[in-house]
Design an enzyme around this catalytic site. Structure first.
Site, PDB file in Angstrom:
ATOM      1  N   LYS A 379       0.846  -1.202   0.000  1.00 34.09           N
ATOM      2  CA  LYS A 379       0.000   0.000   0.000  1.00 34.09           C
ATOM      3  C   LYS A 379       0.879   1.249   0.000  1.00 34.09           C
ATOM      4  O   LYS A 379       2.084   1.161   0.249  1.00 34.09           O
ATOM      5  CB  LYS A 379      -0.914  -0.025   1.222  1.00 34.09           C
ATOM      6  CG  LYS A 379      -0.172  -0.006   2.563  1.00 34.09           C
ATOM      7  CD  LYS A 379      -1.119  -0.260   3.734  1.00 34.09           C
ATOM      8  CE  LYS A 379      -0.346  -0.266   5.044  1.00 34.09           C
ATOM      9  NZ  LYS A 379      -1.183  -0.698   6.171  1.00 34.09           N
ATOM     10  N   TYR A 606      15.153  31.047   4.205  1.00 32.79           N
ATOM     11  CA  TYR A 606      13.941  31.719   4.681  1.00 32.79           C
ATOM     12  C   TYR A 606      14.051  32.039   6.162  1.00 32.79           C
ATOM     13  O   TYR A 606      14.557  31.238   6.945  1.00 32.79           O
ATOM     14  CB  TYR A 606      12.719  30.826   4.482  1.00 32.79           C
ATOM     15  CG  TYR A 606      12.265  30.722   3.053  1.00 32.79           C
ATOM     16  CD1 TYR A 606      11.969  31.865   2.303  1.00 32.79           C
ATOM     17  CD2 TYR A 606      12.111  29.480   2.451  1.00 32.79           C
ATOM     18  CE1 TYR A 606      11.551  31.759   0.992  1.00 32.79           C
ATOM     19  CE2 TYR A 606      11.685  29.363   1.137  1.00 32.79           C
ATOM     20  CZ  TYR A 606      11.408  30.519   0.418  1.00 32.79           C
ATOM     21  OH  TYR A 606      10.984  30.408  -0.878  1.00 32.79           O
TER      22      TYR A 606
HETATM   23  C1  LIG Z   1      -0.417  -1.643   6.860  1.00 33.90           C
HETATM   24  C2  LIG Z   1      -0.916  -2.911   7.307  1.00 33.90           C
HETATM   25  C3  LIG Z   1      -0.047  -4.005   7.445  1.00 33.90           C
HETATM   26  C4  LIG Z   1       1.438  -3.903   7.297  1.00 33.90           C
HETATM   27  O1  LIG Z   1       1.965  -3.335   8.469  1.00 33.90           O
HETATM   28  P1  LIG Z   1       3.516  -3.198   8.766  1.00 33.90           P
HETATM   29  O2  LIG Z   1       3.595  -2.789  10.181  1.00 33.90           O
HETATM   30  O3  LIG Z   1       4.043  -2.194   7.850  1.00 33.90           O
HETATM   31  O4  LIG Z   1       4.107  -4.537   8.536  1.00 33.90           O
HETATM   32  C5  LIG Z   1      -0.617  -5.226   7.768  1.00 33.90           C
HETATM   33  N1  LIG Z   1      -1.944  -5.349   7.954  1.00 33.90           N
HETATM   34  C6  LIG Z   1      -2.801  -4.313   7.873  1.00 33.90           C
HETATM   35  C7  LIG Z   1      -4.242  -4.529   8.103  1.00 33.90           C
HETATM   36  C8  LIG Z   1      -2.305  -3.056   7.554  1.00 33.90           C
HETATM   37  O5  LIG Z   1      -3.143  -2.035   7.483  1.00 33.90           O
END
Ligand SMILES: *Cc1c(COP(=O)(O)O)cnc(C)c1O
Length: 735
Positions: A379, A606
């Site tokens: 993701k 800045y």
């Molecule tokens: C993002 C997510 C993961 C992965 O999590 P990590 O801590 O990056 O390994 C796994 N399961 C769900 C439901 C998530 O939202």
């Protein structure tokens, strides 16, 4: 291609190999000893062509790497070699015609076959073989792992070998004799783009991926020894086959493989500057030397010095070599600029080390019980790493399950050709539900009413049911039995999995561990209930990265690592129950755009937030918060690496630029590389360090990386810069 800048040894040996090919076609030692000439031209110089193939595979697939840049460079390569072949055909057309080659009785089919496999002139076979072989290796590499590609092409080579040096063995078996008779009928001989070229091209590609992987690299002495041993074996093999009269052609040997491999690796151990003109010359020599043979013969006849030049085999070889090298050198001087122009460097870029990704996936899998597979969480653009490139690489490594946050991300993967299951972990609005069906995407059922919404939509959905065991974010409540079971009853929902998410898997505090255990128990009970009601919960999964690290023994069907796959922990240095050797996949780099002296009492940036207490050398680096560097890093002790040393960030980080103090680092110039995350020399800045300085977790840092910075895939860490400038560092710009 600029990628080959630092492999000068390969360029030199390629030229030597081209001269060996001349030897092959002139027989320099025949005046003295047929035996010696056989050893030189039919054994030793057989190393030349495999070496050419390996060099092509090495540079092409190294430069192309995975993902984005693969196709364009392949196309470029094919067009170039195709053009060269067309040129060769034209060049030798007069000789062909003179020799009565394309006489009235040659059919169109025969000519086509010649163009595709044999080459229209005897030594031109190499070019169509290179084209076909490269296409085969490219296709195999899309689908298979490097090692499997070697096995497949190696098997082709073995088939080829029994139609070549070992034909005498094959001919004794009737069935094989028939098989090879048909093969020869179709291809003429096995030395071609199907049985010969792919193996060496694949071997070159394999080395390209492994060469600077420090873990797999051995010393020059090791490869030298391996070469000497296999070279001796090659001599013995060739001589023995010759004595026994087993050879049909003397091209393909067993020992050729380790000998060519060891030689090539030996030449890649040390990186030296490439020789573009030399490289050009070896191609020109290869293409021109048959013409030189014709010319030398003609000239000797004209001048009446045949006995001296043609009569003496070595003089003939020498004359042809000179007559090939001279025009080749002249052409090289005319058409290749002496030093390549400074490679253009992007403003800022993300560098992805895919071999580290492979490594992380491997060790995570190993940490789990045998029956548990990985569902790679890609993701948020694979946490800033580029989801398509990452997913495709993992897919090649055998991963068949992917998870994303939303439908847009899933569709992007499908459109890029990612196969297997893609699970959406979050909510999908009703107006996009159809896409789930079109693209065969699995949706998470967020609670019992959500299941009803899907069922009412019409169309059949693949779903994973989510159970809330205490995180209180998504999922049906673990103890609402009726609602839980209702989700498995819908006729249009095909439940292929059931899962939950741990809220505090990253903590080793006994109190927190007890809570995680409670969540695990709740999940188990819910699953038992589902089973007892006669439903199939599908594949079960619970652990994300920390779940794997701290609860590795859970017997689940899948585990969902995200951050750990990218070689990171959310908090650097945090303790975990299992220690896994994770390797960061992402580096972030940018170019220095200006270096100048800021006088004592002047200000930088800045808000005039930095005041120079003394004369200060300031470098402006072309990267800013729009590229993902947190603005809060200003004034929190952050730095970047230049020439392997830390340059403190001064002043406020801007949208596209930042300023660093390089007073302590001599010779910083425009175009030098600044490393924001990654290694440079012995120094290293991790995403975790930046997270720590800005009070967040590593996940957030990498996720915001590279929205604007051009992504670039490499399979290995960049070689350590030999000199301080870009040109010396052998760095090349993405095309
Ligand atoms: C993002 C997510 C993961 C992965 O999590 P990590 O801590 O990056 O390994 C796994 N399961 C769900 C439901 C998530 O939202």
């Amino acid at each position: 291609m600029a990628a080959d800048r630092s492999y000068g040894w390969i360029d030199l040996v390629k030229l030597a190999a081209a001269v060996l090919v001349i030897a092959n076609h002139t027989g320099p030692l025949t005046s003295w000893s047929e035996e010696a000439d056989f050893v030189l031209t039919n054994i030793i110089s057989r190393l030349a062509v495999p070496f050419f193939f390996m060099a092509s595979g090495f540079f092409l697939f190294r430069a192309a790497k995975e993902g984005i840049r693969n196709k364009p460079s392949l196309r470029k390569f094919m067009v170039r070699i195709g053009g060269l072949y067309a040129l060769g055909i034209l060049l030798y057309l007069p000789v062909n015609v003179y020799a009565g080659h394309f006489g009235p009785d040659s059919t169109a089919g025969a000519i086509l076959k010649e163009i595709a496999f044999g080459g229209t002139f005897y030594h031109l076979w190499y070019l169509p073989a290179l084209l076909l072989g490269t296409a085969i290796v490219y296709m195999l590499r899309l689908r298979l792992q490097d090692r499997t590609v070697l096995v497949v092409t190696g098997a082709l080579y073995a088939i080829g070998m029994f139609g070549d040096s070992y034909y005498g063995v094959a001919a004794r078996v009737d069935a094989l004799a028939v098989f090879y008779a048909q093969l020869f009928d179709a291809f003429g001989q096995t030395r071609n783009g199907l049985f010969f070229a792919p193996f060496f091209i694949a071997l070159g590609a394999f080395i390209g991926n492994a060469a600077s992987n420090t873990a797999s690299r051995r010393s020059a002495r090791w490869y030298g020894g391996m070469f000497l041993i296999s070279f001796s074996l090659l001599l013995a093999e060739g001589t023995a086959l010759h004595r026994l009269g087993l050879q049909l052609h003397e091209v393909m040997y067993v020992a050729l493989v380790p000998a060519a491999y060891a030689l090539f690796r030996l030449l890649t151990v040390r990186s030296v500057r490439g020789h573009r003109r030399v490289r050009y010359m070896s191609t020109a020599v290869y293409l021109l030397h048959p013409l030189a043979i014709v010319l030398v013969r003609g000239a000797a006849k004209l001048l009446g010095i045949q006995t001296v030049v043609i009569g003496n085999s070595f003089a003939f070889f020498a004359a042809v070599t000179i007559a090939s090298l001279l025009p080749a050198a002249m052409l090289a001087i005319i058409s290749v600029p002496r030093s390549s122009p400074m490679p253009g460097n992007p403003r800022a870029w993300v560098q992805i080390d895919l071999s580290n990704l492979d490594h992380n996936a491997r060790v995570l899998k190993q940490a789990l019980p045998d029956g548990t597979s990985l569902m790679a969480v890609v993701k948020a653009n694979a946490y800033g790493h580029g989801s398509v490139g990452i997913a495709k690489r993992l897919q090649r490594g055998g991963i068949r399950q992917f998870a994303v946050a939303e439908v847009g991300e899933a569709v992007e993967l499908r459109k890029a050709g990612v196969k297997g299951d893609i699970l959406i972990l979050g909510y999908t609005p009703t107006e996009r539900l159809n896409e789930l069906i079109w693209y065969n995407i699995t949706q998470t059922v967020i609670h019992a009413d959500d299941a009803q919404r899907l069922q009412a939509h019409g169309g059949k959905f693949k779903v994973h049911v989510k159970i809330d065991t205490g995180m209180n974010r998504l999922g049906e409540q673990f103890d609402r039995q009726e609602e839980l079971l209702s989700m498995y009853r819908h006729s249009r929902l095909q439940v292929t999995g059931t899962y939950s998410h741990l809220a505090e898997a990253d903590s080793l505090d006994p109190y927190d561990i007890a809570f995680s255990r409670k969540q695990i128990d709740r999940f188990r009970h819910a699953v038992d209930l589902i089973l007892a009601a006669g439903f199939n919960p599908g594949r079960l999964h619970l652990q994300s990265s920390y779940g794997i690290l701290n609860f590795p023994d859970l017997e689940m069907d899948l585990a969902r690592p995200g951050i750990a796959l990218y070689g990171l922990l959310s908090t650097e240095g945090g303790a975990t129950r299992t220690k896994i050797d994770l390797r960061p996949v992402l580096s972030l780099k940018a170019s220095v755009s200006r270096v100048h002296l800021v006088k004592s009492g002047e200000f930088v940036g800045y808000g005039r937030s930095f005041a120079a207490a003394a004369d200060t050398m300031v470098a402006t680096v072309a990267i800013g918060y729009a590229d993902g560097i947190p603005r809060e890093l200003s004034g929190r002790g952050g730095s970047v690496l230049i020439h392997g040393r830390r340059a403190p960030i001064i002043g406020r980080i801007c949208m596209d630029q930042l300023t660093v103090d390089v007073s302590g680092i001599p010779d910083v110039r425009q175009g030098d590389i600044a490393t924001i995350i990654g290694e440079d020399g012995a120094e290293r800045i991790t995403a975790g360090e930046i997270a720590m300085r800005t009070g967040t977790i590593t996940n957030e840092i990498v996720c915001s990386m590279g929205t604007r910075a051009a992504k670039r895939f490499v399979s290995e860490p960049e070689r350590r810069p030999a000199a301080k400038t870009l040109a010396g560092a052998g760095i090349h710009a993405p095309q």
